[in-house]
Enzyme design. Structure first.
Site, mmCIF file in Angstrom:
data_model
loop_
_atom_site.group_PDB
_atom_site.id
_atom_site.type_symbol
_atom_site.label_atom_id
_atom_site.label_comp_id
_atom_site.label_asym_id
_atom_site.label_seq_id
_atom_site.Cartn_x
_atom_site.Cartn_y
_atom_site.Cartn_z
ATOM 1 N N HIS A 1 -55.969 -55.593 -15.882
ATOM 2 C CA HIS A 1 -56.547 -55.329 -14.546
ATOM 3 C C HIS A 1 -56.103 -53.974 -14.031
ATOM 4 O O HIS A 1 -56.902 -53.136 -13.634
ATOM 5 C CB HIS A 1 -56.080 -56.436 -13.587
ATOM 6 C CG HIS A 1 -56.469 -56.232 -12.157
ATOM 7 N ND1 HIS A 1 -57.500 -56.914 -11.553
ATOM 8 C CD2 HIS A 1 -55.963 -55.405 -11.192
ATOM 9 C CE1 HIS A 1 -57.620 -56.532 -10.283
ATOM 10 N NE2 HIS A 1 -56.688 -55.617 -10.045
ATOM 11 N N HIS B 1 -62.022 -53.135 -7.267
ATOM 12 C CA HIS B 1 -62.056 -54.582 -7.456
ATOM 13 C C HIS B 1 -63.498 -55.057 -7.551
ATOM 14 O O HIS B 1 -64.418 -54.438 -7.049
ATOM 15 C CB HIS B 1 -61.327 -55.271 -6.297
ATOM 16 C CG HIS B 1 -59.843 -55.197 -6.454
ATOM 17 N ND1 HIS B 1 -58.968 -55.121 -5.399
ATOM 18 C CD2 HIS B 1 -59.068 -55.144 -7.575
ATOM 19 C CE1 HIS B 1 -57.736 -55.054 -5.831
ATOM 20 N NE2 HIS B 1 -57.760 -55.069 -7.156
#
Lengths: 429, 87
Positions: free
Chosen positions: A124, A134
């Site tokens: 991530h 995001h």
């Protein structure tokens, strides 16, 4: 997906870990391997390559394990809450840098909810370091909330949403299967003029015959030694070449009288590579010999004893040395053998006697090798998996399946189930 | 939610501001923050979290705000504008 609006202009990015976790159960070696796999995930879907550099150079992506306030605008908040962050691409010194909260319990491959899976969070965060924001897509790795482990680092592939976002930033490429993790592998030195090159006609052993003398996991690459030769498997599982490389050509300074490596392992503490032959061992930094031969007795074995297998077990950081049906244990931190050894190898339930060698895979499992077979022990376990043994060739070396391969013999005997027995083994059995 | 506790609302607004769902408070250009704007912000947060988009500071939404996550904001852009690519 969402884009940060910034992107790297170059396609080769350098990285370096500047500080490791002070409290994690994951050794620095495992952390490096996991982070290199996490970068490789992004490399596989883009034209990007990642190169780990040593601390002198100023890398693009500097990785820190830090806690609380750590001189940026995102102080950590202790266990839970915020886990990590990374800075988007750019020309600022902090661009691309990635920070993990050292007060989290970082785990790898953990099946329970305790702890935070380092590989998943690293994938991530490196998405941010490449310019992704995001995402709200249901299975995106760029969702803001921690979703738990994402499976085996060696086979993990980015979800479609993230591949779309990445290709918006760096263009569309077909998946690059050979994108290997960024661990800078040990590359062969320029050929020394003194030794004539191996002419293709030089007879070399057949890897599918197994019976390796030693097997070691060196920075995520698996080295399989046989006589004065060795094969290398990249972290992706790809053979570097079906033709083995010359032992003395690669390991600079290894005495020429050493014809067989009986055991080998990479020392997690400092990354040194230790090769064993007869009652001696040699220490290498990268590919260069460091100092003279040392006696095996330093590891606690009796004088004159050879060793069959050596490995460092991530579960406790100890180094295990196996000879026949016995094993010794060595404490690398204290730099001394542990008392109360040798112990019977039968404590490793299902392990073969006098294994050719033992090593730890990149996913943390323990593998015993003997003849043409291997036995797998799940991470932290001392009981062989029920499907062991398995033939080495098809799983590791791209060899034909055993029933069609006459070179594969039946698996050798193993340590009996842990029960007392009055078995008497002749010397030659 | 039905008359949520003031602390909860305050924490929620802080959280929404921190992660970019609401523009940072600005004492000079004090801007009205209509309830509708707050509800829209909550709906976007619920989408990121995979929750029903009620626009309400309900218990599940508040619980999610306490879950482990990345420090970076979810919504990028000065005024909380979302630069998102619609497929």
């Amino acid at each position: 997906y969402s884009l940060s609006g910034s992107v790297w202009k170059k396609r080769t990015l350098t990285w370096s870990i500047r500080s490791f976790s002070q409290k994690s159960q994951l050794s620095p070696q495992i952390v490096r391997t996991l982070l290199s796999y996490a970068l490789a995930v992004w490399a596989a879907e883009s034209g990007l390559t990642f190169q780990e550099v040593n601390s002198q150079e100023e890398p693009d992506i500097i990785i820190h394990f830090a806690r609380a306030y750590h001189q940026d605008s995102y102080p950590f908040d202790g266990a839970g809450g915020t886990l990590a962050h990374a800075f988007f691409p750019g020309e600022h010194p902090i661009s691309g840098d990635t920070h993990f909260d050292d007060e989290e319990t970082w785990t790898f491959g953990s099946t329970d909810d305790n702890g935070i899976d380092l590989f998943a969070v690293a994938v991530h965060e490196f998405g941010h370091a490449l310019g992704l924001g995001h995402s709200s897509a249901p299975n995106s790795i760029m969702r803001p909330f921690y979703q738990g482990p994402v499976g085996d680092p060696a086979t993990y592939r980015l979800p479609q949403d993230d591949r779309d976002g990445l290709q918006q930033l760096y263009g569309r490429v077909s998946q690059n299967p050979n994108a290997r993790p960024t661990r800078k592998p040990l590359v062969p030195p320029p050929q020394p003029p003194a030794m004539p090159p191996d002419s293709p006609s030089t007879p070399v052993p057949d890897r599918c015959e197994g019976n390796f003398d030693a097997v070691a996991n060196i920075r995520g690459e698996i080295f399989l030694f046989k006589g004065p030769w060795f094969w290398r498997l990249q972290p992706s599982g790809q053979l570097v070449s079906p033709r083995p490389a010359g032992l003395h050509r690669f390991w600079e300074g290894l005495p020429t009288h050493v014809k067989v490596i009986q055991a080998a392992y990479a020392r997690p503490l400092d990354g040194r590579i230790i090769l064993f032959s007869g009652p001696q061992f040699w220490v290498f930094q990268e590919r260069q010999l460091e100092g003279a031969a040392r006696p095996l007795v330093e590891f606690g074995l009796p004088p004159g004893e050879d060793v069959d297998a050596v490995f460092s077990w991530p579960h406790n950081g100890k180094t295990y040395l196996i000879r026949g049906q016995k094993y010794w244990r060595y404490d690398e931190v204290a730099a001394r053998p542990d008392p109360g050894y040798p112990r019977p190898l039968s404590l490793w339930e299902g392990a073969p006697f006098a294994p050719d060698d033992v090593t730890i895979s990149n996913t943390g499992d323990t593998y015993f090798f003997k003849g043409t077979h291997f036995w797998r022990f799940a991470e932290g376990s001392v009981k062989a998996e029920s499907d062991s043994p398995q033939p080495i060739g098809p799983k590791w070396l791209d060899c034909p399946a055993p029933n069609s391969d006459p070179r594969v013999t039946s698996p050798p005997k193993t340590t009996s189930k842990t029960r007392s027995c009055d078995c008497h083994c002749e010397l030659n059995q | 939610a039905q008359n949520p506790d003031a602390k909860v609302v305050s924490m929620g607004v802080e959280w929404l501001t921190r992660y970019g769902y609401l523009p940072p408070a600005d004492p000079v250009h004090a801007q009205m923050q209509s309830l509708e704007k707050l509800q829209d912000a909550i709906k976007v947060m619920q989408r990121f979290a995979g929750l029903p988009e009620t626009g309400q500071m309900d218990p599940m939404t508040i619980k999610t705000m306490r879950k482990p996550r990345c420090s970076l904001p979810d919504v990028l852009g000065a005024a909380g504008l979302v630069r998102r690519r619609r497929r």
